[in-house]
Scaffold this motif. Structure first.
Motif, PDB file in Angstrom:
ATOM      1  N   GLU A 126       5.585 -37.122  25.965  1.00 52.42           N
ATOM      2  CA  GLU A 126       5.500 -35.175  25.569  1.00 52.42           C
ATOM      3  C   GLU A 126       4.918 -34.776  26.621  1.00 52.42           C
ATOM      4  OE1 GLU A 126       4.635 -31.615  23.834  1.00 52.42           O
ATOM      5  OE2 GLU A 126       3.151 -33.185  24.599  1.00 52.42           O
ATOM      6  N   ARG A 127       5.569 -33.569  27.027  1.00 45.59           N
ATOM      7  CA  ARG A 127       5.234 -32.884  28.237  1.00 45.59           C
ATOM      8  C   ARG A 127       3.655 -32.829  28.429  1.00 45.59           C
ATOM      9  NH1 ARG A 127       8.746 -28.133  31.284  1.00 45.59           N
ATOM     10  NH2 ARG A 127       7.325 -28.122  33.082  1.00 45.59           N
ATOM     11  N   THR A 128       3.131 -31.748  27.502  1.00 48.32           N
ATOM     12  CA  THR A 128       1.561 -31.328  27.880  1.00 48.32           C
ATOM     13  C   THR A 128       0.950 -32.389  27.473  1.00 48.32           C
ATOM     14  OG1 THR A 128       1.821 -30.212  25.593  1.00 48.32           O
ATOM     15  CG2 THR A 128       2.376 -28.708  27.514  1.00 48.32           C
ATOM     16  N   THR A 129       0.961 -33.158  26.468  1.00 46.87           N
ATOM     17  CA  THR A 129      -0.236 -33.969  25.990  1.00 46.87           C
ATOM     18  C   THR A 129      -0.040 -35.499  26.652  1.00 46.87           C
ATOM     19  OG1 THR A 129       1.180 -35.159  24.206  1.00 46.87           O
ATOM     20  CG2 THR A 129      -0.055 -33.284  23.659  1.00 46.87           C
ATOM     21  N   PHE A 130       1.113 -35.681  27.033  1.00 45.40           N
ATOM     22  CA  PHE A 130       1.682 -36.972  27.776  1.00 45.40           C
ATOM     23  C   PHE A 130       1.396 -38.068  26.763  1.00 45.40           C
ATOM     24  CE2 PHE A 130       3.335 -38.537  31.494  1.00 45.40           C
ATOM     25  CZ  PHE A 130       3.653 -37.419  32.182  1.00 45.40           C
ATOM     26  N   LEU A 131       1.501 -38.002  25.465  1.00 48.11           N
ATOM     27  CA  LEU A 131       1.526 -39.013  24.663  1.00 48.11           C
ATOM     28  C   LEU A 131       3.004 -39.762  24.587  1.00 48.11           C
ATOM     29  CD1 LEU A 131      -0.385 -37.002  21.545  1.00 48.11           C
ATOM     30  CD2 LEU A 131      -1.421 -38.848  22.877  1.00 48.11           C
ATOM     31  N   LEU A 161      -3.694 -41.802  33.191  1.00 50.13           N
ATOM     32  CA  LEU A 161      -3.557 -41.613  34.495  1.00 50.13           C
ATOM     33  C   LEU A 161      -2.846 -40.261  34.802  1.00 50.13           C
ATOM     34  CD1 LEU A 161      -3.265 -45.256  35.885  1.00 50.13           C
ATOM     35  CD2 LEU A 161      -5.295 -43.838  35.912  1.00 50.13           C
ATOM     36  N   ILE A 162      -1.553 -40.060  34.547  1.00 51.46           N
ATOM     37  CA  ILE A 162      -1.114 -39.134  34.859  1.00 51.46           C
ATOM     38  C   ILE A 162      -1.518 -37.635  34.260  1.00 51.46           C
ATOM     39  CG2 ILE A 162       1.369 -37.763  34.443  1.00 51.46           C
ATOM     40  CD1 ILE A 162       1.326 -40.364  36.814  1.00 51.46           C
ATOM     41  N   LYS A 163      -2.017 -37.732  33.217  1.00 52.14           N
ATOM     42  CA  LYS A 163      -2.715 -36.587  32.358  1.00 52.14           C
ATOM     43  C   LYS A 163      -3.644 -36.176  33.428  1.00 52.14           C
ATOM     44  CE  LYS A 163      -3.038 -34.131  28.843  1.00 52.14           C
ATOM     45  NZ  LYS A 163      -3.884 -34.642  27.610  1.00 52.14           N
ATOM     46  N   ALA A 164      -4.630 -36.984  33.832  1.00 53.31           N
ATOM     47  CA  ALA A 164      -5.692 -36.663  34.749  1.00 53.31           C
ATOM     48  C   ALA A 164      -5.206 -36.281  35.846  1.00 53.31           C
ATOM     49  CB  ALA A 164      -6.585 -37.806  34.835  1.00 53.31           C
ATOM     50  N   PHE A 165      -4.170 -36.849  36.367  1.00 54.11           N
ATOM     51  CA  PHE A 165      -3.498 -36.319  37.801  1.00 54.11           C
ATOM     52  C   PHE A 165      -3.105 -34.875  37.485  1.00 54.11           C
ATOM     53  CE2 PHE A 165      -0.036 -36.105  40.769  1.00 54.11           C
ATOM     54  CZ  PHE A 165      -0.730 -36.239  41.846  1.00 54.11           C
ATOM     55  N   LYS A 166      -2.302 -34.594  36.306  1.00 58.78           N
ATOM     56  CA  LYS A 166      -1.803 -33.243  36.200  1.00 58.78           C
ATOM     57  C   LYS A 166      -2.858 -32.150  35.984  1.00 58.78           C
ATOM     58  CE  LYS A 166       1.382 -32.185  33.227  1.00 58.78           C
ATOM     59  NZ  LYS A 166       1.636 -31.920  31.706  1.00 58.78           N
ATOM     60  N   ARG A 176      -5.905 -27.638  38.643  1.00 60.30           N
ATOM     61  CA  ARG A 176      -6.994 -27.174  39.536  1.00 60.30           C
ATOM     62  C   ARG A 176      -6.902 -26.700  40.754  1.00 60.30           C
ATOM     63  NH1 ARG A 176     -11.788 -30.935  36.842  1.00 60.30           N
ATOM     64  NH2 ARG A 176     -11.422 -29.753  34.590  1.00 60.30           N
ATOM     65  N   MET A 177      -5.681 -27.462  41.474  1.00 59.53           N
ATOM     66  CA  MET A 177      -5.450 -26.999  42.870  1.00 59.53           C
ATOM     67  C   MET A 177      -4.554 -26.029  42.850  1.00 59.53           C
ATOM     68  SD  MET A 177      -7.175 -29.515  44.773  1.00 59.53           S
ATOM     69  CE  MET A 177      -6.110 -29.699  46.288  1.00 59.53           C
ATOM     70  N   MET A 187       7.406 -38.011  40.079  1.00 59.56           N
ATOM     71  CA  MET A 187       6.563 -39.074  40.842  1.00 59.56           C
ATOM     72  C   MET A 187       7.447 -40.279  41.020  1.00 59.56           C
ATOM     73  SD  MET A 187       2.888 -40.476  39.861  1.00 59.56           S
ATOM     74  CE  MET A 187       1.804 -39.296  40.255  1.00 59.56           C
ATOM     75  N   GLU A 188       7.210 -40.894  42.113  1.00 59.60           N
ATOM     76  CA  GLU A 188       7.972 -42.071  42.528  1.00 59.60           C
ATOM     77  C   GLU A 188       6.928 -43.193  42.704  1.00 59.60           C
ATOM     78  OE1 GLU A 188      11.937 -41.855  44.639  1.00 59.60           O
ATOM     79  OE2 GLU A 188      11.254 -43.840  45.462  1.00 59.60           O
TER      80      GLU A 188
END
Ligand code: GTP
Length: 315
Positions: free
Chosen positions: A206-211, A251-256, A261-262, A269-270
């Motif tokens: 899912e796009r926002t939660t990454f579940l 991991l991707i959720k934390a990366f997003k 924040r930036m 991603m590849e």
């Protein structure tokens, strides 16, 4: 479609309900949750999930005065029309007997007022159990066995969770999965799509939660009913981590969150491993897809093109 999700659990210093809700649905990092204060009475939030599904989250404060009130004067309001009840226990609780007595009462109130509700138990803060994986599994099994005695004849799904690792995503993916009406169909489409792309596995987030919404290789759509993927040329299939996709979610959720924040947006991603390549791309308006290929002859540009061509079918 609207579903009422009740988050309950008693513990005067907090069993972790607001923390998990904010990490999954409000893009907070686990480290930010130590600043949270106690929830006063009930905090209600509406969360749009996969476009058309609205989760009506009721985060019920866990202090005893609130619980007593939910079970007495607010009983009908709280426990009526529940789609999912998630009961959260702190694994390190000092008064398990008191926790159990509230659990029994809440279970009874929910079953009487909302007989159709799905019920889940999370044994939370597993990171606080000292030792390694074996000790955590033993602590979980002990609590589960104890809770099973009080859960009645209908089996209740229980998970050991922590905000500090992928277990949170594993549990919540299974919970929201019960609310997705066409999960088996989605899985069968993903299995066909994997064959077309020569991918060994494909998973939809899912796009926002990454579940995790669905994955290829399952006939029933059940996220845990998965035929192990074909092994890569030199890989040992026994070392494939069964929680690999939940780890990706985490991991991707934390990366997003870091990207936002930036003031940057995450698009795709590849990732290249010695024996595999994984491509993560936006699939539909509400989902990301990840395809894993082991065949070195499959070009990632082709994989991306196939994903683009499949978009319309999955929208
Ligand atoms: P009430 O609103 O009072 O019902 O509490 P709550 O259940 O919403 O608990 P909350 O989310 O506020 O968390 C209480 C404390 O537990 C916070 O300091 C969190 O950082 C911490 N916490 C939450 N989840 C975990 C976890 O998995 N592991 C550890 N070690 N701490 C956690």
């Amino acid at each position: 479609m609207k579903k009422k999700v009740l988050l309950m659990g008693n513990h005067d210093t907090g069993s972790g309900k607001t923390s998990m809700r904010s990490i999954i649905f409000s893009n907070n990092l686990a480290s930010a949750t130590s600043r949270f204060g106690a929830t006063i009475d009930v905090e209600m939030n509406h969360v749009r999930f996969l476009g058309s599904l609205v989760l009506n989250l009721w985060d019920c404060g866990g202090q005893e005065t609130f619980l007593d009130s939910y079970l007495a004067s607010q009983r009908n309001t709280i426990f009526r029309d529940v789609g999912v009840l998630i009961y959260v226990f702190d694994v390190e609780t000092r008064d398990f007997e008191r926790d159990i007595s509230y659990y029994i009462e809440c279970l009874d109130a929910c079953r009487k007022n909302s007989p159709e509700a799905d019920i889940f138990v999370l044994i939370h803060k597993m990171d606080l159990v000292t030792g390694g994986k074996r000790e955590r599994t033993r602590a979980f099994e002990l609590k589960k066995r104890e809770l099973d005695k009080y859960s009645g004849s209908t089996p209740i799904k229980m998970f050991g969770t922590s905000i500090w690792d992928e277990t949170l995503y594993k549990a919540w993916s299974r919970i929201v999965h019960t609310l997705i009406p066409n999960a088996p169909l989605l899985s069968s489409h993903l299995t066909s799509f994997a064959k077309i792309c020569s991918a060994i596995e494909i998973v939809l987030f899912e796009r926002t939660t990454f579940l995790i919404i669905a994955r290829s290789g399952t006939s029933t759509g059940d996220l845990d009913d998965v035929i192990p993927p074909e092994a890569g040329p030199d890989s040992d299939p026994n070392v494939i981590n069964p929680e690999r996709f939940e780890k990706v979610s985490q991991l991707i959720k934390a990366f997003k969150v870091s990207c936002s924040r930036m003031q940057e947006q995450f698009h795709s991603m590849e990732i290249r491993f010695p024996n595999y390549t994984a491509v993560l791309e936006l699939m539909t308006t509400n989902t990301y897809v990840m395809a894993i290929v082991a065949d070195p002859n499959v070009q990632t540009a082709t994989l991306r093109l196939n994903i683009r061509l499949a978009r319309e079918r999955f929208e």
